[in-house]
Scaffold this active site. Structure first.
Site, short mmCIF file in Angstrom:
data_model
loop_
_atom_site.label_atom_id
_atom_site.label_comp_id
_atom_site.label_asym_id
_atom_site.label_seq_id
_atom_site.Cartn_x
_atom_site.Cartn_y
_atom_site.Cartn_z
N LYS A 190 60.08 61.06 48.48
CA LYS A 190 58.99 60.55 47.63
C LYS A 190 58.77 59.28 47.96
O LYS A 190 59.64 58.10 48.26
CB LYS A 190 59.39 60.36 46.19
CG LYS A 190 58.09 60.41 45.50
CD LYS A 190 58.64 59.79 43.88
CE LYS A 190 58.70 58.61 43.66
NZ LYS A 190 57.29 57.62 43.95
N GLY A 243 65.11 50.21 46.79
CA GLY A 243 63.96 49.50 45.70
C GLY A 243 64.92 48.44 45.06
O GLY A 243 65.72 47.71 45.46
N SER A 244 64.23 48.26 43.88
CA SER A 244 64.82 47.03 43.20
C SER A 244 66.16 47.51 42.42
O SER A 244 66.68 48.57 41.99
CB SER A 244 63.88 46.66 41.92
OG SER A 244 63.68 47.81 41.16
N THR A 245 66.80 46.24 41.99
CA THR A 245 68.12 46.61 41.56
C THR A 245 68.10 47.15 40.22
O THR A 245 68.87 48.40 40.00
CB THR A 245 68.96 45.23 41.53
OG1 THR A 245 69.21 44.69 42.72
CG2 THR A 245 70.49 45.19 40.80
N GLY A 248 67.57 50.82 40.86
CA GLY A 248 68.83 51.38 41.55
C GLY A 248 69.77 51.71 40.41
O GLY A 248 70.52 52.81 40.49
N CYS A 299 63.86 42.81 51.42
CA CYS A 299 64.86 42.62 50.50
C CYS A 299 66.06 41.72 50.87
O CYS A 299 66.60 41.05 50.04
CB CYS A 299 65.32 44.03 50.27
SG CYS A 299 65.66 44.94 51.77
N GLU A 401 65.28 37.53 42.24
CA GLU A 401 64.41 37.95 43.31
C GLU A 401 62.97 37.87 43.02
O GLU A 401 62.40 38.44 41.99
CB GLU A 401 64.84 39.38 43.55
CG GLU A 401 64.33 39.96 44.91
CD GLU A 401 64.94 41.21 45.40
OE1 GLU A 401 64.79 42.10 44.67
OE2 GLU A 401 64.95 41.56 46.56
P1 ADP Z 1 59.12 48.09 42.42
O1 ADP Z 1 59.63 47.63 41.00
O2 ADP Z 1 58.84 46.79 43.52
O3 ADP Z 1 57.81 48.78 42.25
P2 ADP Z 1 61.31 50.07 42.31
O4 ADP Z 1 62.36 49.71 42.72
O5 ADP Z 1 60.65 50.18 40.87
O6 ADP Z 1 60.36 48.87 43.10
O7 ADP Z 1 60.53 51.35 43.23
C1 ADP Z 1 61.02 51.75 44.21
C2 ADP Z 1 60.90 53.37 44.52
O8 ADP Z 1 61.40 53.83 43.56
C3 ADP Z 1 59.36 54.00 44.36
O9 ADP Z 1 59.28 54.96 45.33
C4 ADP Z 1 59.26 54.48 42.79
O10 ADP Z 1 58.35 55.23 42.59
C5 ADP Z 1 60.73 54.73 42.66
N1 ADP Z 1 61.25 54.88 41.26
C6 ADP Z 1 61.07 53.70 40.26
N2 ADP Z 1 61.46 54.16 39.12
C7 ADP Z 1 62.19 55.30 39.15
C8 ADP Z 1 63.12 56.16 38.31
N3 ADP Z 1 63.33 55.85 37.16
N4 ADP Z 1 63.61 57.19 39.06
C9 ADP Z 1 63.36 57.37 40.39
N5 ADP Z 1 62.60 56.69 41.11
C10 ADP Z 1 61.91 55.69 40.64
#
Ligand code: ADP
Length: 503
Positions: A190, A243-245, A248, A299, A401
């Site tokens: 995705k 992605g973000s902590t 994660g 990152c 961050e």
């Molecule tokens: P940002 O805050 O910079 O947009 P995220 O870490 O939220 O970064 O997003 C990174 C990825 O994680 C994107 O592909 C986003 O769609 C996905 N994502 C965001 N929230 C969720 C979640 N609850 N479960 C799975 N994937 C997610």
């Protein structure tokens, strides 16, 4: 089919067919409800197109396709050497279409076209690298005495759910697809909401290369809907996320119900420590690259720069001048541009907010902190490169961050203090040290709590070398040989050589 592609004409004269559907079982399909998400050009704030956004039902369909492909003969009969060949074909096709792919990244993400070309080079290099590994991931025989023959087999994990971010859209996809495919897994990947386009174009390359249906399924969709459905799906065996902590952590929680294998690459607030014996021009160059490259959307950005008090003023002056000279702001397709827009309105506003926070917290703003005055047509998510000094460890600009071109300069007086400050963070992704003393360089590298350390450079990564963090910066490693471990598991087989003839 025709409604699932659109002709896009980019400002650099590139015209191409953009797929807009979900790519499941090597076919383009609309989302089950017809819902879409828009792709915004961050340089102009205009919509480029909109793409289908997967619902939980679509995710289920994609996962089932990946499961059927994983269990089916068509993929199982492709031995490592043949998988490698398919991957090398993908690499060649990406290389031959690099101008279109870089154009899409520049349009959708806002990164300068020349830098986007670098991203695409990384994509085909990673596919070539892991294509080479595809027939070299084997187990061992283990000495266990005369009465037993024991060996391990390295097997794929199964169906992998991969969730990628928007800062290096296709690059991050390659880091995950490369080792997953080399090891014989199948995938549902995705893309991030902000950058849905390049991976859809890439899907057609997989078909052209000859990947069987269902081996790689590509979806767009919202994190809270499609992302979370993918992470929780019982037929997904492994989740890999960048992605973000906070996201994660949420993914870890969601994946725990079915105890999935996970790899997480999350945030950072990485330190760069510059000692008084460092070569200042070299330190300035890498300090700049380490936090201002890719609009600071890295990152591993070395965003906390610790400078020895003896050279602090000289460094700060030289750094400020270098940033002002190098950080040319403009349209991503203008050759002179070094800094394009931030990826989205939300990121743009977040960075400007940190400029205000720095002021409120009493830090000194040496440069930037505002909307870039030189932004073309007074539009787009362009910010000034920002340099902060006199920041204290309790301040938000020091701790959090920011993910933008935002550097925090901090003075130190001893090596012990520098290490204590550098390690004083919940993160542990990367760290860097500049010094001419080779003994000190290794001593400090040894004490820095980070998954990666650069000496006399910063953010000088390489796809052949493991990448990942410690503490709250992640779990597991991507890239290099270590990247294969994240996508394979060992089965131990014990063969009894001493058969009992009578009981
Ligand atoms: P940002 O805050 O910079 O947009 P995220 O870490 O939220 O970064 O997003 C990174 C990825 O994680 C994107 O592909 C986003 O769609 C996905 N994502 C965001 N929230 C969720 C979640 N609850 N479960 C799975 N994937 C997610």
């Amino acid at each position: 089919m025709s409604s699932l592609t659109q002709t896009i004409n980019a400002p650099n004269g590139v015209s191409y067919q953009q797929p807009t559907g979900l790519f499941i079982n090597n076919e383009w399909v609309p989302s089950s409800t017809g819902q879409k998400l828009p792709s915004i050009n961050p340089a102009t704030e205009e919509e480029i197109t909109s793409v289908h956004a997967a619902t939980a039902q679509d995710v289920d369909k994609a996962v089932r396709a990946a499961r059927a492909a994983f269990e089916g003969d068509e993929w199982q009969s492709v031995v490592g050497t043949a998988r490698g060949k398919l991957m090398l074909k993908v690499a060649d096709l990406v290389e031959s279409q690099q101008h279109v792919l870089a154009t899409i990244e520049a349009l959708d993400n806002g990164k300068p076209y020349s830098q986007a070309l670098g991203d695409i080079e990384e994509v085909f290099s990673v596919f070539r690298y892991y294509g080479g590994w595809a027939d070299k991931t084997y187990g061992q025989t283990i000495e266990t005495g005369r009465h037993k023959f024991t060996y391990t087999v390295r097997e794929p994990i199964g169906v992998c759910g991969q969730i990628i971010p928007w800062n290096y859209p296709l690059g991050m996809a390659a880091w995950k697809l490369g080792p997953a495919l080399a090891c014989g897994n199948t995938v549902v990947i995705k893309a991030a909401e902000q950058t849905p386009l390049s991976i859809l174009y890439f899907a057609n390359i997989l078909v052209e290369a000859g990947f069987p249906p269902g081996v790689v399924n590509i979806i767009n969709g919202y994190g809270s809907e499609a992302g979370s459905a993918l992470v929780q799906h019982p037929e997904v065996d492994k989740v890999a996320f960048t992605g973000s902590t906070p996201t994660g952590k949420q993914i870890m929680r969601l994946a725990s119900d079915t105890m999935k294998n996970i790899t997480l690459e999350t945030g950072g607030k990485s330190p760069l420590v510059i000692f008084d014996d460092a070569q200042i021009p070299n330190a300035v160059k890498w300090a700049h690259y380490g936090v201002m490259g890719n609009m600071g959307q890295i990152c591993t950005a070395t965003s906390r720069i610790f400078v020895h008090e003896k050279i602090f003023d000289a460094f700060a002056r030289a750094f400020k001048q270098y940033v002002a000279k190098t950080q040319v702001i403009g349209c991503p397709f203008d050759e002179k541009t070094y800094q394009g827009p931030q990826v989205s309105k939300a990121q743009f506003e977040k960075i400007l907010e940190y400029g205000r926070i720095a002021e409120q917290e009493g830090a000194t703003i040496l440069a930037g902190g505002k909307i870039a005055e030189s932004r073309p047509n007074d539009k787009g998510f362009f910010v000034e490169p920002t340099i902060i000094s006199d920041a204290q460890p309790h301040m938000r600009v020091y701790k959090e961050e920011i993910f933008g071109p935002f550097a925090v300069l901090v003075k130190f007086s001893t090596e012990t203090e520098a290490i204590r400050l550098a390690n004083g963070t919940e993160y542990g992704l990367a760290a860097a040290v500049c010094t001419s003393d080779i003994t000190r360089a290794h001593r400090v590298a040894n004490k820095l709590k980070a998954g990666m350390v650069w000496i006399n450079s910063s953010n000088n990564s390489d796809f052949r070398v493991p990448f990942g963090g410690v503490k709250q910066s992640g779990i597991g490693r991507e890239l290099g040989q270590a990247g294969l471990e994240a996508y394979s598991q060992l089965k131990s087989v014990h063969l009894n050589l001493q058969l009992t003839e009578q009981i």
